[in-house]
Design a protein around this motif. Sequence first.
Motif, PDB file in Angstrom:
ATOM      1  N   HIS A 239     108.431 -48.230 -20.409  1.00  0.00           N
ATOM      2  CA  HIS A 239     109.588 -47.747 -19.666  1.00  0.00           C
ATOM      3  C   HIS A 239     109.385 -48.104 -18.203  1.00  0.00           C
ATOM      4  O   HIS A 239     108.276 -48.200 -17.726  1.00  0.00           O
ATOM      5  CB  HIS A 239     109.757 -46.229 -19.825  1.00  0.00           C
TER       6      HIS A 239
ATOM      7  N   PRO B 225     118.028 -39.314 -25.395  1.00  0.00           N
ATOM      8  CA  PRO B 225     117.240 -40.286 -26.149  1.00  0.00           C
ATOM      9  C   PRO B 225     116.155 -39.704 -27.045  1.00  0.00           C
ATOM     10  O   PRO B 225     116.121 -39.986 -28.243  1.00  0.00           O
ATOM     11  CB  PRO B 225     116.658 -41.178 -25.041  1.00  0.00           C
ATOM     12  N   HIS B 226     115.273 -38.873 -26.498  1.00  0.00           N
ATOM     13  CA  HIS B 226     114.164 -38.405 -27.336  1.00  0.00           C
ATOM     14  C   HIS B 226     114.658 -37.503 -28.468  1.00  0.00           C
ATOM     15  O   HIS B 226     114.140 -37.554 -29.583  1.00  0.00           O
ATOM     16  CB  HIS B 226     113.078 -37.711 -26.498  1.00  0.00           C
TER      17      HIS B 226
ATOM     18  N   SER C  60     109.099 -39.156 -19.617  1.00  0.00           N
ATOM     19  CA  SER C  60     109.857 -40.250 -20.193  1.00  0.00           C
ATOM     20  C   SER C  60     110.185 -39.998 -21.652  1.00  0.00           C
ATOM     21  O   SER C  60     109.594 -39.147 -22.308  1.00  0.00           O
ATOM     22  CB  SER C  60     109.054 -41.547 -20.085  1.00  0.00           C
ATOM     23  N   THR C  61     111.138 -40.785 -22.155  1.00  0.00           N
ATOM     24  CA  THR C  61     111.447 -40.743 -23.580  1.00  0.00           C
ATOM     25  C   THR C  61     110.203 -41.071 -24.384  1.00  0.00           C
ATOM     26  O   THR C  61     109.912 -40.425 -25.398  1.00  0.00           O
ATOM     27  CB  THR C  61     112.575 -41.744 -23.893  1.00  0.00           C
TER      28      THR C  61
ATOM     29  N   ARG D  36     107.869 -38.031 -24.509  1.00  0.00           N
ATOM     30  CA  ARG D  36     108.393 -36.909 -25.279  1.00  0.00           C
ATOM     31  C   ARG D  36     108.410 -37.214 -26.770  1.00  0.00           C
ATOM     32  O   ARG D  36     108.119 -36.346 -27.596  1.00  0.00           O
ATOM     33  CB  ARG D  36     109.800 -36.546 -24.773  1.00  0.00           C
TER      34      ARG D  36
ATOM     35  N   GLU E  30     113.230 -44.230 -15.388  1.00  0.00           N
ATOM     36  CA  GLU E  30     112.846 -42.826 -15.518  1.00  0.00           C
ATOM     37  C   GLU E  30     113.282 -41.997 -14.315  1.00  0.00           C
ATOM     38  O   GLU E  30     113.615 -40.825 -14.447  1.00  0.00           O
ATOM     39  CB  GLU E  30     111.333 -42.721 -15.732  1.00  0.00           C
TER      40      GLU E  30
ATOM     41  N   ARG F  66     116.873 -41.288 -14.885  1.00  0.00           N
ATOM     42  CA  ARG F  66     116.992 -40.302 -15.957  1.00  0.00           C
ATOM     43  C   ARG F  66     116.647 -38.902 -15.439  1.00  0.00           C
ATOM     44  O   ARG F  66     117.313 -37.921 -15.764  1.00  0.00           O
ATOM     45  CB  ARG F  66     116.055 -40.691 -17.097  1.00  0.00           C
TER      46      ARG F  66
END
Length: 303
Positions: free
Chosen positions: A108, A87-88, A125-126, A129, A113, A116
């Motif tokens: 989020h 994602p990021h 988390s996305t 980041r 998380e 993930r």
Amino acid sequence: MFKDIIVGVTPTGIDECAVKAAAEFATKFESKLYLTHVAGMEQGWGAIEHLEPSGETGRLKEKMEDMYGSYLGSIPGSQIVVVAGIPHNELLRLARKKNTDLIVMGPHTKAYEEKRSHMWNMAGSTLERVSQRARCPVMIVHKDVVCKEPLFDKILVATDFSEQAECAVAYGGQMARQYKADLVVMHVAGPGGPDSGEVVARLKEEYGGRLDGVKGCSFEACAGEPAMEILRMARQGNADLILMAHHSKEQDPEKAFLGSTVTQVALNAPCPTMSVNRHFDLRCGLMYDQTGQVVTAEAEATV
């Protein structure tokens, strides 16, 4: 002001406030809007290369259209983008490709998380980041935003006197000038740090000159836990935007990402929180240099 906007979404629906805010900004500023979902987290690493050939990304795009299409229908040129990947990485890649000047993200969930982290072996988390690494400002929205006129009239910037925080202060000055908004620049000192008078004096010395001409500019200092004090100041001052820099001096990625101040503030703030780590100019009628002074057309032509 915002000409190209990316809003990152998941299939959970938790991002609806972020989508609504991004759509309102896009309507107000006649922006291009890219509603973006990165597939792969739910399916697992080994499935990424098969998501597009199998038609899964197409099905996810249809799902995004069903969930958020009502917000995008009136925005010319809006797009729903579904790609496979981490994602990021993919959000940042698209932001560079489109030269976006705002990324909007929602909150989020802990469960998301944790899943993930187990699947990708990644701490943080996305949201964290992206906000740490993005070249443009990142706005975190976890509740409905009122798109009023002016859009912002009370802006709070938190600084720790770092290089990244200096970029946040400069961007706050640009926004305050653009909207003729009140601007508060604050610093939270740790235990045993300098007294508030010394801190305010330093704030004025480092930032006062470049914020000349900002309506209602003031400087505040307090001591305590940074996230709690920033939230307190935002509530007491009825701030409608908080600006911060997202960075960390930690070398350990897990310590750096988990529990970061910007995330604690963003997920509990009474208003949107914007992360700014690099110098970035508003794309609007007035342009400012890094000292906060207006750049005239003649001066801009000589750069």
